[in-house]
Design a protein around this motif. Structure first.
Motif, mmCIF file in Angstrom:
data_model
loop_
_atom_site.group_PDB
_atom_site.id
_atom_site.type_symbol
_atom_site.label_atom_id
_atom_site.label_comp_id
_atom_site.label_asym_id
_atom_site.label_seq_id
_atom_site.Cartn_x
_atom_site.Cartn_y
_atom_site.Cartn_z
ATOM 1 N N LEU A 1 0.769 -1.166 0.122
ATOM 2 C CA LEU A 1 0.115 0.001 0.000
ATOM 3 C C LEU A 1 0.785 1.107 0.005
ATOM 4 O O LEU A 1 0.621 2.206 -0.676
ATOM 5 N N LEU A 2 1.988 1.263 0.628
ATOM 6 C CA LEU A 2 2.546 2.530 0.782
ATOM 7 C C LEU A 2 3.499 2.691 -0.596
ATOM 8 O O LEU A 2 3.748 3.915 -0.769
ATOM 9 N N ALA A 3 3.974 1.381 -1.135
ATOM 10 C CA ALA A 3 4.564 1.577 -2.618
ATOM 11 C C ALA A 3 3.440 2.252 -3.568
ATOM 12 O O ALA A 3 4.156 3.082 -4.391
ATOM 13 N N ILE A 4 2.435 1.825 -3.397
ATOM 14 C CA ILE A 4 1.513 2.241 -4.197
ATOM 15 C C ILE A 4 1.210 3.816 -4.151
ATOM 16 O O ILE A 4 1.101 4.550 -5.178
ATOM 17 N N GLU A 5 1.159 4.187 -2.834
ATOM 18 C CA GLU A 5 0.543 5.541 -2.422
ATOM 19 C C GLU A 5 2.225 6.421 -2.860
ATOM 20 O O GLU A 5 1.718 7.594 -3.316
ATOM 21 N N SER A 6 3.326 5.675 -2.800
ATOM 22 C CA SER A 6 4.330 6.844 -3.259
ATOM 23 C C SER A 6 4.215 7.084 -4.553
ATOM 24 O O SER A 6 4.725 7.997 -5.148
ATOM 25 N N ALA A 7 3.813 6.291 -5.570
ATOM 26 C CA ALA A 7 3.920 6.337 -6.819
ATOM 27 C C ALA A 7 2.847 7.273 -7.194
ATOM 28 O O ALA A 7 2.872 8.195 -8.009
ATOM 29 N N LEU A 8 1.528 7.187 -6.557
ATOM 30 C CA LEU A 8 0.439 8.110 -6.623
ATOM 31 C C LEU A 8 0.887 9.601 -6.271
ATOM 32 O O LEU A 8 0.572 10.478 -6.945
ATOM 33 N N LYS A 9 1.752 9.686 -5.233
ATOM 34 C CA LYS A 9 2.072 10.975 -4.729
ATOM 35 C C LYS A 9 2.881 11.694 -5.766
ATOM 36 O O LYS A 9 2.921 13.087 -6.328
ATOM 37 N N LEU A 10 3.821 10.853 -6.720
ATOM 38 C CA LEU A 10 4.854 11.292 -7.651
ATOM 39 C C LEU A 10 3.872 11.697 -8.913
ATOM 40 O O LEU A 10 3.906 13.192 -9.423
ATOM 41 N N LEU A 11 2.628 11.086 -9.286
ATOM 42 C CA LEU A 11 1.705 11.606 -10.114
ATOM 43 C C LEU A 11 1.007 12.851 -9.819
ATOM 44 O O LEU A 11 0.925 13.596 -10.460
ATOM 45 N N GLU A 12 0.808 12.842 -8.559
ATOM 46 C CA GLU A 12 -0.238 14.043 -8.132
ATOM 47 C C GLU A 12 0.773 15.434 -7.776
ATOM 48 O O GLU A 12 0.364 16.563 -8.146
ATOM 49 N N ASP A 13 2.032 15.274 -7.494
ATOM 50 C CA ASP A 13 3.098 16.226 -7.903
ATOM 51 C C ASP A 13 3.160 16.887 -8.995
ATOM 52 O O ASP A 13 3.140 18.190 -9.331
ATOM 53 N N GLY A 14 3.162 16.067 -10.105
ATOM 54 C CA GLY A 14 3.049 16.431 -11.478
ATOM 55 C C GLY A 14 1.785 17.190 -11.699
ATOM 56 O O GLY A 14 1.788 18.344 -12.378
ATOM 57 N N TYR A 15 0.677 16.717 -11.384
ATOM 58 C CA TYR A 15 -0.748 17.291 -11.571
ATOM 59 C C TYR A 15 -0.755 18.615 -10.989
ATOM 60 O O TYR A 15 -1.166 19.604 -11.630
ATOM 61 N N GLY B 1 0.549 21.114 -13.400
ATOM 62 C CA GLY B 1 -0.142 20.938 -14.533
ATOM 63 C C GLY B 1 0.605 20.138 -15.508
ATOM 64 O O GLY B 1 0.234 20.314 -16.845
ATOM 65 N N ILE B 2 1.369 19.187 -15.193
ATOM 66 C CA ILE B 2 1.951 18.002 -16.034
ATOM 67 C C ILE B 2 1.374 16.712 -15.751
ATOM 68 O O ILE B 2 1.061 16.367 -14.782
ATOM 69 N N PHE B 3 1.151 15.748 -16.751
ATOM 70 C CA PHE B 3 1.242 14.204 -16.507
ATOM 71 C C PHE B 3 2.517 13.458 -16.612
ATOM 72 O O PHE B 3 3.115 13.661 -17.502
ATOM 73 N N ASP B 4 2.923 12.921 -15.432
ATOM 74 C CA ASP B 4 4.218 12.225 -15.358
ATOM 75 C C ASP B 4 3.903 10.830 -15.639
ATOM 76 O O ASP B 4 3.326 10.009 -14.838
ATOM 77 N N HIS B 5 4.284 10.359 -16.821
ATOM 78 C CA HIS B 5 3.985 9.203 -17.617
ATOM 79 C C HIS B 5 4.524 7.999 -16.748
ATOM 80 O O HIS B 5 4.043 6.872 -16.522
ATOM 81 N N GLN B 6 5.723 8.226 -16.669
ATOM 82 C CA GLN B 6 6.529 7.305 -15.715
ATOM 83 C C GLN B 6 5.849 7.037 -14.273
ATOM 84 O O GLN B 6 6.057 5.938 -13.924
ATOM 85 N N ALA B 7 5.568 8.077 -13.650
ATOM 86 C CA ALA B 7 4.724 7.798 -12.326
ATOM 87 C C ALA B 7 3.396 7.098 -12.543
ATOM 88 O O ALA B 7 3.195 6.118 -11.678
#
Length: 239
Positions: free
Chosen positions: A127-141, A144-150
């Protein structure tokens, strides 16, 4: 869930058969590349399953398709052979006509089986691993960008929670097919950007064991994927 059960689960509109047809095409391609001639023996079901990283049940169904097409002959107790008398158009045969929308549908159905399981139980570390990836995605959001790698990492970590490696491999192969077609192109990131809030909803649904909410979020993401794929299909037809 076993591979055969997943095939049945995906078989709402002939999708299971489509998977077997696709595997049959891969076997056919191998036969041509290996220069196996009429009358020659082909590898066993077990060997083919290893080669294509799938179950023997799936190979058996694919072989059945090739047998019905008059390409293979099964000699009980003696193996499988390329028939002595082959169809005249053998070299031109292509059983699978690629439908990328159907590939996306299959990928979505199979991936949701993993999410369904996670709504029942997910290890805290996962769950922590999934959330850490989600936070990277939301940082880009937030920028105003979409982080494809995240985004890829988020979904990869969800799939990594599954104990069914055959299922994970199948989904990865379908994703590779879609990326090759163009669904991961930079120009379509506006579509993916709009999916980011639903990733948060999906994550929270997994945390709270809410299968219905997870289904709604995940299939909303899938509908946005379909919208992008429709644009790609239209562009390729025009081009």
């Amino acid at each position: 869930m076993k591979g055969s059960e997943l095939i049945r689960a995906a078989n709402g509109s002939g999708r299971g058969e489509a998977l077997y047809i696709r595997l049959a095409d891969n076997i056919l391609s191998y036969i041509k590349k290996a220069d196996i001639r009429p009358g020659m023996r082909i590898p066993s079901e077990r060997k083919l399953a290893e080669m294509f990283q799938t179950s023997r049940t799936s190979v058996r169904e694919a072989v059945r398709i090739l047998e019905n097409k008059g390409i293979l002959e099964i000699q009980i107790g003696n193996g499988m052979y390329l028939k002595e008398t082959m169809p005249e158009d053998f070299c031109m045969i292509e059983l699978w006509k690629t439908d990328y929308m159907e590939i996306l549908d299959i990928k979505t159905i199979l991936e949701f089986h993993i999410i369904e399981d996670l709504c029942q139980y997910v290890a805290p570390a996962d769950l922590l691993a999934i959330e850490s990836a989600l936070k990277l995605l939301e940082d880009g959001y937030d920028q105003g960008i979409f982080d494809h790698q995240a985004d890829m990492l988020f979904h990869k970590r969800i799939r990594a929670c599954s104990k069914n490696q055959t299922l994970v491999q199948l989904i990865d192969n379908l994703l590779l097919e879609l990326d090759t077609y163009g669904i991961g192109q930079e120009s379509f990131r506006k579509f993916w950007f709009d999916t980011i809030p639903y990733h948060r909803i999906l994550y929270e649904a997994i945390v709270t064991h809410d299968v219905k909410k997870a289904h709604e979020a995940f299939y909303t993401i899938s509908e946005i994927d379909k919208a992008a794929l429709n644009v790609i299909n239209k562009n390729k037809r025009v081009g």
